[in-house]
Design a protein around this motif. Structure first.
Motif, mmCIF file in Angstrom:
data_model
loop_
_atom_site.group_PDB
_atom_site.id
_atom_site.type_symbol
_atom_site.label_atom_id
_atom_site.label_comp_id
_atom_site.label_asym_id
_atom_site.label_seq_id
_atom_site.Cartn_x
_atom_site.Cartn_y
_atom_site.Cartn_z
ATOM 1 N N ASP A 178 0.842 -1.426 0.065
ATOM 2 C CA ASP A 178 -0.012 -0.093 -0.010
ATOM 3 C C ASP A 178 0.872 1.294 -0.029
ATOM 4 O O ASP A 178 0.386 2.380 -0.037
ATOM 5 C CB ASP A 178 -1.002 -0.039 1.429
ATOM 6 N N ILE A 179 2.162 1.247 0.130
ATOM 7 C CA ILE A 179 3.148 2.212 0.130
ATOM 8 C C ILE A 179 3.013 2.874 -1.128
ATOM 9 O O ILE A 179 3.322 2.381 -2.333
ATOM 10 C CB ILE A 179 4.548 2.063 0.656
ATOM 11 N N ARG A 180 2.933 4.337 -1.331
ATOM 12 C CA ARG A 180 2.812 4.920 -2.538
ATOM 13 C C ARG A 180 4.044 6.080 -2.615
ATOM 14 O O ARG A 180 4.391 6.213 -3.553
ATOM 15 C CB ARG A 180 1.516 5.860 -2.617
ATOM 16 N N ASP A 181 4.612 6.266 -1.187
ATOM 17 C CA ASP A 181 5.646 7.190 -1.339
ATOM 18 C C ASP A 181 6.973 6.824 -2.056
ATOM 19 O O ASP A 181 7.642 5.662 -1.550
ATOM 20 C CB ASP A 181 5.755 7.673 0.205
ATOM 21 N N VAL A 182 7.442 7.354 -3.059
ATOM 22 C CA VAL A 182 8.431 6.874 -3.836
ATOM 23 C C VAL A 182 9.959 6.741 -2.701
ATOM 24 O O VAL A 182 10.705 5.919 -2.892
ATOM 25 C CB VAL A 182 8.924 7.807 -4.852
ATOM 26 N N GLU A 183 9.871 8.007 -1.894
ATOM 27 C CA GLU A 183 11.209 7.766 -0.761
ATOM 28 C C GLU A 183 10.985 6.542 0.143
ATOM 29 O O GLU A 183 11.788 5.975 0.410
ATOM 30 C CB GLU A 183 11.083 9.094 -0.084
ATOM 31 N N ALA A 184 9.728 6.439 0.609
ATOM 32 C CA ALA A 184 9.732 5.171 1.369
ATOM 33 C C ALA A 184 9.670 4.017 0.967
ATOM 34 O O ALA A 184 10.287 3.081 1.423
ATOM 35 C CB ALA A 184 8.062 5.483 2.158
ATOM 36 N N ARG A 185 9.202 3.575 -0.214
ATOM 37 C CA ARG A 185 9.396 2.452 -0.965
ATOM 38 C C ARG A 185 11.009 2.372 -1.031
ATOM 39 O O ARG A 185 11.568 1.095 -0.789
ATOM 40 C CB ARG A 185 8.990 2.512 -2.431
ATOM 41 N N GLY A 186 11.835 3.352 -1.586
ATOM 42 C CA GLY A 186 13.455 3.025 -1.572
ATOM 43 C C GLY A 186 13.808 2.683 -0.232
ATOM 44 O O GLY A 186 14.882 2.018 -0.245
ATOM 45 N N GLN A 187 13.491 3.507 0.855
ATOM 46 C CA GLN A 187 14.054 3.255 2.122
ATOM 47 C C GLN A 187 13.707 2.042 2.880
ATOM 48 O O GLN A 187 14.598 1.364 3.421
ATOM 49 C CB GLN A 187 13.879 4.470 2.968
ATOM 50 N N VAL A 188 12.528 1.521 2.505
ATOM 51 C CA VAL A 188 12.339 0.281 2.968
ATOM 52 C C VAL A 188 13.208 -0.778 2.295
ATOM 53 O O VAL A 188 13.373 -1.806 3.022
ATOM 54 C CB VAL A 188 10.660 0.058 2.556
#
Length: 569
Positions: free
Chosen positions: A398-408
């Protein structure tokens, strides 16, 4: 400061930031749009804000949710039409408010026609972006993107590398090229002539790059701020921009200037910017490793602690650090002007981060409001702050944030853990928390859309929503409304000098400051903790209370998250 303040409309204004994609959907496609905002303009008026800041609605493929612009002079189809935008401008102006647009000119989308033409090394726009030839397996330097990963991408068509300080689909423009600057100024004048009331300049301190693009000497830091921000020609570019565009308009200029300290910020003021967006106070809840570092909590703790305990640990704040950050900028810019925010589209929810969204939701949300609206700065409210919207839980898909996806991805690989272990980090760090749909009522999808929302709705919408808040005279919404009214009527809360009183060793979790203008003076005192505190040693705390978030007050004892504004005469 003299008794006669240096007045300006943008100093006295309050700003409400709208993230259009998540604000209100009028056509059932699950995405907020301009007509949806028009349908809610009376809401801004009822709340009492003066300026609406509209995040990007330009044509965009939405890799970074509108901050990757494909056409600066067109409205994206999902948002509506230029006619819808013009109608919104008229609606805002008809109610005596103003409209500020986001200006994103460090980079464009890689789908912008400028970039597509720049991929031809023999074309007219070959140097409109920052290209470097070389080995396709070896980037031109060791720079890291602010979103994670390399700051360079190899383009097979041109057979060269292009620079992107943000996502690979956001190539950086080459501001050294005067044709690029002229095209940007023409675009800015296009919007100014349409009647907008200012620009919020996204990542504007990035537009000038260091000569030769040298390798970063990063040490233990993940990027080198001296190379990314405030480059050698930044102020030349800013002064040229002012002369070519907004200098002859009575507009609000807000510069987002990462990497600038107060001394550097003064140069932006000299360039014509009215206020700069700083980030120091946003760092006070992060550990020493930064926003996405779990080191100070530890992976074992992340895997075993309960949600409430993790939220508290991940948002631990020393009030002295917050005061240091606020004082640093208030005193550092001198007679210039600050803006202040506690939440934005790039931050998590203010009440979850700085308050207690579980046990003292109303009390801590109104305390944060009191802090925000009593500083010597133009206050910026983010949509949903005024009803106390909170952070959400996120499944990985459900993550949409491009920054969060990369950091995850980085955290899972570096620490060899499943997503469930770092899920609390997403809840407390991802920008998606600010981008969940605005909660209008307790109907399906919180009244945001009749369709399927583009991003998940927070599960607490039946309890936290605008309809319920507006019907309750003691709600967070009406607290903001009354406090905004007080600020608009009180010059001391706008222009007064500031004396910082607390925290100190005696009262480490109590904030207090005085505002003074001529014969007027007020004391703002905030009990930033979940237990009562006697503050009998604070001069003025027993003075008549102009405003506060508890109806029943107990002399010198402050209740959990109690906020008072006392009249010192």
């Amino acid at each position: 400061m003299s008794n006669e303040p240096d007045r300006a409309w943008w100093k006295e204004a309050s700003v409400y930031q709208v993230y259009p994609r998540s604000f209100n959907d009028s056509d059932g496609d699950g995405i907020g749009d301009l007509q949806g905002i028009r349908n809610r303009v009376d809401y801004f008026d009822e709340l009492g804000v003066d300026v609406v800041w509209l995040c990007p609605v330009y044509d965009s493929p939405n890799v970074d949710m509108g901050y990757d612009i494909r056409d600066y002079r067109s409205v994206m189809d999902e948002m509506g039409t230029m006619g819808d935008w013009e109608g919104l401008l008229d609606d805002v102006h008809d109610r005596g408010m103003k409209l500020v647009m986001d200006l994103v000119v460090n980079h464009t989308s890689d789908e912008h026609e400028w970039f597509q033409q720049s991929r031809d090394p023999d074309g007219e726009k070959d140097d409109w972006y920052i290209w470097r030839e070389g080995d396709p397996d070896e980037p031109p330097n060791n720079w890291i993107s602010l979103f994670g990963g390399p700051a360079w991408t190899y383009d097979e068509g041109r057979e060269a590398w292009y620079l992107h300080l943000f996502d690979e689909k956001q190539p950086d423009l080459n501001w050294e090229n005067p044709d690029v600057r002229e095209a940007i100024y023409d675009m800015m004048n296009f919007w100014l002539e349409k009647g907008i009331d200012g620009f919020r300049m996204d990542a504007i301190s990035c537009i000038s790059k260091p000569h030769g693009l040298p390798d970063a000497d990063t040490g233990e830091d993940w990027f080198d701020m001296d190379l990314y921000f405030n480059g050698p020609r930044i102020h030349e570019f800013m002064q040229e921009m002012a002369a070519e565009t907004y200098e002859n308009y009575d507009v609000m200029l807000i510069g987002e200037t990462p990497g600038a300290d107060p001394e550097e910020a003064k140069k932006y003021y000299d360039d014509g910017v009215d206020m700069v967006v700083h980030f120091d106070h946003m760092d006070v809840t992060y550990g020493p490793g930064g926003k996405w570092s779990p080191d100070y909590v530890g992976m074992e703790t992340l895997a075993s602690a309960g949600d409430d305990a993790l939220d508290e640990m991940l948002n631990t704040m020393d009030l002295a650090d917050l005061q240091e950050a606020i004082r640093y900028w208030d005193e550092g810019v001198g007679d210039e002007w600050n803006c202040l925010y506690m939440g934005s589209h790039d931050q998590t929810r203010a009440v979850s981060r700085f308050g207690d969204a579980h046990d003292y939701h109303r009390e801590s949300a109104t305390l944060v409001a009191t802090f925000l609206l009593t500083q010597r700065a133009t206050p910026f409210l983010y949509q949903g702050d005024e009803i106390g919207m909170t952070n959400a839980d996120w499944d990985r898909e459900d993550i949409r944030d491009v920054e969060a996806r990369g950091q995850v991805d980085i955290l899972m690989e570096e620490h060899d853990v499943p997503y469930e272990t770092i899920a609390p980090f997403v809840r407390n760090r991802s920008r998606d928390n600010a981008r969940t749909p605005m909660q209008w009522d307790d109907s399906e999808h919180a009244g945001f859309t009749d369709g399927d929302p583009w991003i998940q709705v927070n599960d607490d919408y039946e309890r936290i929503n605008a309809e319920r808040a507006m019907a309750d005279p003691d709600s967070i919404f009406h607290y903001y409304r009354r406090l905004l009214d007080l600020r608009s009527e009180s010059e001391v809360l706008v222009y007064g000098d500031t004396e910082y009183v607390l925290p100190d060793e005696t009262y480490p979790n109590v904030w207090a400051h005085r505002r003074t203008l001529g014969d007027e003076a007020v004391l703002v005192v905030l009990n930033w903790q979940d237990e009562p505190r006697d503050v009998s040693g604070v001069e003025g705390v027993e003075s008549p209370v102009l405003f506060g978030n508890y109806e029943q007050r107990d002399g010198t004892t402050l209740q959990p998250y109690e906020a008072r504004i006392c009249d010192l005469g």
